[in-house]
Design a protein around this motif. Structure first.
Motif, PDB file in Angstrom:
ATOM      1  N   THR A  35       0.869  -1.174   0.000  1.00 27.48           N
ATOM      2  CA  THR A  35       0.000   0.000   0.000  1.00 27.48           C
ATOM      3  C   THR A  35       0.904   1.222   0.000  1.00 27.48           C
ATOM      4  N   TRP A  39      -1.979   6.282  -2.136  1.00 26.54           N
ATOM      5  CA  TRP A  39      -3.274   5.599  -2.332  1.00 26.54           C
ATOM      6  C   TRP A  39      -4.227   5.940  -1.201  1.00 26.54           C
ATOM      7  N   ARG A  43      -7.723   8.044  -1.827  1.00 26.16           N
ATOM      8  CA  ARG A  43      -9.017   7.341  -1.736  1.00 26.16           C
ATOM      9  C   ARG A  43      -9.810   7.670  -0.484  1.00 26.16           C
ATOM     10  N   THR A  44      -9.109   8.122   0.605  1.00 28.23           N
ATOM     11  CA  THR A  44      -9.814   8.277   1.888  1.00 28.23           C
ATOM     12  C   THR A  44      -9.595   9.621   2.575  1.00 28.23           C
ATOM     13  N   CYS A 119     -20.655   2.386  13.370  1.00 24.02           N
ATOM     14  CA  CYS A 119     -20.231   3.774  13.144  1.00 24.02           C
ATOM     15  C   CYS A 119     -21.362   4.778  13.364  1.00 24.02           C
ATOM     16  N   MET A 215     -15.203  -5.917   5.040  1.00 23.35           N
ATOM     17  CA  MET A 215     -16.071  -4.900   4.430  1.00 23.35           C
ATOM     18  C   MET A 215     -16.012  -4.978   2.916  1.00 23.35           C
ATOM     19  N   GLY A 217     -16.128  -2.490   0.559  1.00 22.13           N
ATOM     20  CA  GLY A 217     -16.001  -1.030   0.593  1.00 22.13           C
ATOM     21  C   GLY A 217     -16.875  -0.311  -0.418  1.00 22.13           C
ATOM     22  N   VAL A 220     -20.565  -0.367   0.599  1.00 26.02           N
ATOM     23  CA  VAL A 220     -20.842   0.564   1.699  1.00 26.02           C
ATOM     24  C   VAL A 220     -20.806   1.998   1.171  1.00 26.02           C
ATOM     25  N   PHE A 221     -19.836   2.272   0.318  1.00 26.18           N
ATOM     26  CA  PHE A 221     -19.697   3.619  -0.261  1.00 26.18           C
ATOM     27  C   PHE A 221     -20.996   4.046  -0.955  1.00 26.18           C
ATOM     28  N   ALA A 254     -15.269   8.808   8.002  1.00 31.27           N
ATOM     29  CA  ALA A 254     -14.854   7.536   7.407  1.00 31.27           C
ATOM     30  C   ALA A 254     -14.004   7.784   6.173  1.00 31.27           C
ATOM     31  N   ASN A 255     -14.445   8.731   5.356  1.00 30.16           N
ATOM     32  CA  ASN A 255     -13.803   8.929   4.066  1.00 30.16           C
ATOM     33  C   ASN A 255     -14.114  10.358   3.618  1.00 30.16           C
ATOM     34  N   ARG A 257     -14.104  11.700   0.848  1.00 29.20           N
ATOM     35  CA  ARG A 257     -14.913  11.792  -0.377  1.00 29.20           C
ATOM     36  C   ARG A 257     -16.400  11.683  -0.049  1.00 29.20           C
ATOM     37  N   ILE A 258     -16.751  10.760   0.862  1.00 23.72           N
ATOM     38  CA  ILE A 258     -18.159  10.614   1.254  1.00 23.72           C
ATOM     39  C   ILE A 258     -18.626  11.874   1.986  1.00 23.72           C
ATOM     40  N   GLY A 313     -23.101   3.103   9.301  1.00 18.38           N
ATOM     41  CA  GLY A 313     -22.188   2.049   9.729  1.00 18.38           C
ATOM     42  C   GLY A 313     -22.768   0.665   9.529  1.00 18.38           C
TER      43      GLY A 313
HETATM   44  O1  UT7 Z   1     -17.335   3.584   8.793  1.00 18.73           O
HETATM   45  C1  UT7 Z   1     -18.277   2.770   8.191  1.00 18.73           C
HETATM   46  C2  UT7 Z   1     -18.520   3.173   6.830  1.00 18.73           C
HETATM   47  N1  UT7 Z   1     -17.445   2.758   5.948  1.00 18.73           N
HETATM   48  C3  UT7 Z   1     -17.210   3.492   4.873  1.00 18.73           C
HETATM   49  O2  UT7 Z   1     -17.804   4.519   4.705  1.00 18.73           O
HETATM   50  C4  UT7 Z   1     -16.226   2.981   3.863  1.00 18.73           C
HETATM   51  C5  UT7 Z   1     -16.807   3.154   2.487  1.00 18.73           C
HETATM   52  N2  UT7 Z   1     -15.898   2.738   1.431  1.00 18.73           N
HETATM   53  C6  UT7 Z   1     -14.784   3.438   1.124  1.00 18.73           C
HETATM   54  O3  UT7 Z   1     -14.461   4.417   1.767  1.00 18.73           O
HETATM   55  C7  UT7 Z   1     -13.983   2.998  -0.098  1.00 18.73           C
HETATM   56  O4  UT7 Z   1     -14.713   2.026  -0.801  1.00 18.73           O
HETATM   57  C8  UT7 Z   1     -12.576   2.451   0.241  1.00 18.73           C
HETATM   58  C9  UT7 Z   1     -11.694   3.580   0.761  1.00 18.73           C
HETATM   59  C10 UT7 Z   1     -12.685   1.359   1.290  1.00 18.73           C
HETATM   60  C11 UT7 Z   1     -11.917   1.874  -0.993  1.00 18.73           C
HETATM   61  O5  UT7 Z   1     -11.851   2.865  -2.008  1.00 18.73           O
HETATM   62  P1  UT7 Z   1     -12.325   2.521  -3.491  1.00 18.73           P
HETATM   63  O6  UT7 Z   1     -12.084   3.731  -4.279  1.00 18.73           O
HETATM   64  O7  UT7 Z   1     -13.746   1.996  -3.401  1.00 18.73           O
HETATM   65  O8  UT7 Z   1     -11.296   1.407  -3.925  1.00 18.73           O
HETATM   66  P2  UT7 Z   1     -11.580  -0.087  -4.386  1.00 18.73           P
HETATM   67  O9  UT7 Z   1     -12.023  -0.930  -3.236  1.00 18.73           O
HETATM   68  O10 UT7 Z   1     -12.430  -0.062  -5.613  1.00 18.73           O
HETATM   69  O11 UT7 Z   1     -10.143  -0.561  -4.826  1.00 18.73           O
HETATM   70  C12 UT7 Z   1      -9.486   0.028  -5.939  1.00 18.73           C
HETATM   71  C13 UT7 Z   1      -8.145  -0.633  -6.112  1.00 18.73           C
HETATM   72  C14 UT7 Z   1      -8.216  -2.157  -6.125  1.00 18.73           C
HETATM   73  O12 UT7 Z   1      -7.255  -2.629  -7.041  1.00 18.73           O
HETATM   74  P3  UT7 Z   1      -7.695  -3.062  -8.524  1.00 18.73           P
HETATM   75  O13 UT7 Z   1      -8.704  -4.169  -8.321  1.00 18.73           O
HETATM   76  O14 UT7 Z   1      -8.290  -1.835  -9.145  1.00 18.73           O
HETATM   77  O15 UT7 Z   1      -6.422  -3.509  -9.122  1.00 18.73           O
HETATM   78  C15 UT7 Z   1      -7.789  -2.539  -4.738  1.00 18.73           C
HETATM   79  O16 UT7 Z   1      -7.189  -3.821  -4.692  1.00 18.73           O
HETATM   80  O17 UT7 Z   1      -7.296  -0.292  -4.997  1.00 18.73           O
HETATM   81  C16 UT7 Z   1      -6.755  -1.495  -4.434  1.00 18.73           C
HETATM   82  N3  UT7 Z   1      -6.563  -1.252  -2.995  1.00 18.73           N
HETATM   83  C17 UT7 Z   1      -5.446  -0.719  -2.487  1.00 18.73           C
HETATM   84  N4  UT7 Z   1      -4.308  -0.324  -3.075  1.00 18.73           N
HETATM   85  C18 UT7 Z   1      -3.347   0.186  -2.274  1.00 18.73           C
HETATM   86  C19 UT7 Z   1      -7.450  -1.492  -1.990  1.00 18.73           C
HETATM   87  N5  UT7 Z   1      -6.892  -1.112  -0.823  1.00 18.73           N
HETATM   88  C20 UT7 Z   1      -5.667  -0.633  -1.110  1.00 18.73           C
HETATM   89  C21 UT7 Z   1      -4.619  -0.100  -0.320  1.00 18.73           C
HETATM   90  N6  UT7 Z   1      -3.498   0.303  -0.956  1.00 18.73           N
HETATM   91  N7  UT7 Z   1      -4.732   0.060   1.018  1.00 18.73           N
END
Ligand code: UT7
Length: 325
Positions: A35, A39, A43-44, A119, A215, A217, A220-221, A254-255, A257-258, A313
């Motif tokens: 990671t 990133w 993303r967060t 949450c 999760m 993600g 949930v997003f 949490a994020n 962007r949200i 949450g």
């Molecule tokens: O508190 C409770 C409520 N929870 C939330 O509100 C969380 C809601 N969800 C989110 O905030 C987002 O979905 C995340 C931050 C968890 C993830 O962001 P995303 O933009 O939805 O990313 P993704 O899951 O679509 O992953 C995109 C890429 C994937 O790779 P490929 O498949 O495109 O090759 C993941 O494998 O990013 C990869 N990835 C990472 N890369 C580097 C996932 N985690 C990581 C990481 N570092 N930590």
């Protein structure tokens, strides 16, 4: 009988150890997990989080936040006749964190119980305390959100372990003839339990099932951006206010962007959104009272201002509260 409840004081506590994205990335790299700071920030919005030391639990953090909220309100533990703790990482299966914190504070007699809405837990706990105070059953409540999510993270899952941190926040809520908590709304959809959960449990002296957070993600997003806008509009409508009346939005952290997407949909600019996610990460039920106290102590949030709190949450659960501070 008081017609309203008001926030009389706020407090928070963070365990001293901070872990930056680079430090976390280096730790994960030792186990072959890739990671990067870039990133995580993109993303967060998270830059660092606090992790509790081994042996430190959510009761320890919650007690400190509660003591600070009491000091801020100019009250002592003996002035409190109800403690509600929002947590998904309690010290024990039972008794509740609320009972354990009451024991530490040395103020027996009042009602003590935990609320489990992940949450959204702090909004749930605040809403419950508000009903008890307005109903005349409680005079002053401690409402605490406290979590040690670092202890339920799967550090081989980079999609979740970079998101969460530990901390606690608390408010003292008391009866008042002037508002206060203007409106609250709580919701759930248990059909979506599987998209965010820690399914393990203790059974026959052993942990049965996966004892770490998991999760989907993206699922949930998608839910988050939909339900948060609706529930925010719901509390505004209930109180006969509009988003232009909101001085500060205090969203679940949490994020980024949200948070900013929801604010934008409501017509609230980023300069009116309390943002602590960069430094705390997602502290689940602790995140809103922690953000609130941070903004109060930084002189951003001032008495007389109108606050919009919202969170989503696991459960799924979601809720919002509109408050004249
Ligand atoms: O508190 C409770 C409520 N929870 C939330 O509100 C969380 C809601 N969800 C989110 O905030 C987002 O979905 C995340 C931050 C968890 C993830 O962001 P995303 O933009 O939805 O990313 P993704 O899951 O679509 O992953 C995109 C890429 C994937 O790779 P490929 O498949 O495109 O090759 C993941 O494998 O990013 C990869 N990835 C990472 N890369 C580097 C996932 N985690 C990581 C990481 N570092 N930590």
């Amino acid at each position: 009988m008081s017609i309203y409840s008001r926030i009389l004081g706020t407090g928070s506590y963070l365990p001293p150890e901070t872990v930056s994205n680079d430090e976390l990335a280096a730790r994960l790299a030792r186990d072959g997990i890739e990671t990067s700071d870039a990133w995580i920030v993109e993303r967060t919005g998270i830059r660092e989080r606090h992790f509790a030391a081994d042996g430190v639990g959510s009761v320890d953090l919650g007690e400190q936040a509660a003591r600070r909220a009491l000091d801020d309100a100019g009250l002592t533990p003996q002035d409190i006749d109800m403690i509600i703790v929002a947590t998904s990482t309690p010290d024990m299966i039972f008794p509740s964190n609320a009972a354990l914190i009451q024991g530490r504070l040395g103020c027996p007699g009042g009602a003590v119980f935990d609320v489990q809405a992940v949450c959204a837990g702090f909004i749930y706990a605040l809403s419950v305390a508000d009903q008890f105070i307005r109903g005349g059953m409680t005079r002053r409540a401690l409402v605490i959100g406290t979590e040690v999510f670092s202890q339920i993270l799967d550090f081989s899952d980079r999609g979740t372990c970079v998101l969460f941190g530990d901390g606690a926040g608390a408010v003292v809520l008391g009866g008042s003839d002037t508002p206060g908590v203007l409106s609250t709304a709580l919701h759930g959809d248990g059909r979506q339990a599987a998209i965010l959960r820690t399914p393990g449990r203790v059974c026959g002296g052993k942990v049965s099932g996966h004892p770490f957070l998991e999760m989907d993600g993206q699922a949930v997003f998608k839910q988050a951006v939909h339900v948060l806008e609706n529930v925010a509009r719901e509390v505004l409508e209930k109180a006969g206010r509009s988003s232009s009346d909101v001085d500060w939005m205090v969203p679940h952290q949490a994020n980024i962007r949200i948070m900013l997407h929801t604010a934008k949909k409501l017509g609230i600019g980023p300069e009116r959104v309390v943002q602590t996610v960069a430094w705390h990460g997602n502290t689940s039920a602790a995140s809103i009272p922690l953000a609130l106290d941070t903004a109060v102590r930084a002189g951003q949030i001032r008495r007389g201002q109108t606050l919009l709190l919202e969170a989503v949450g696991g459960g799924l659960t979601w809720g919002a509260a509109l408050i004249d501070f």
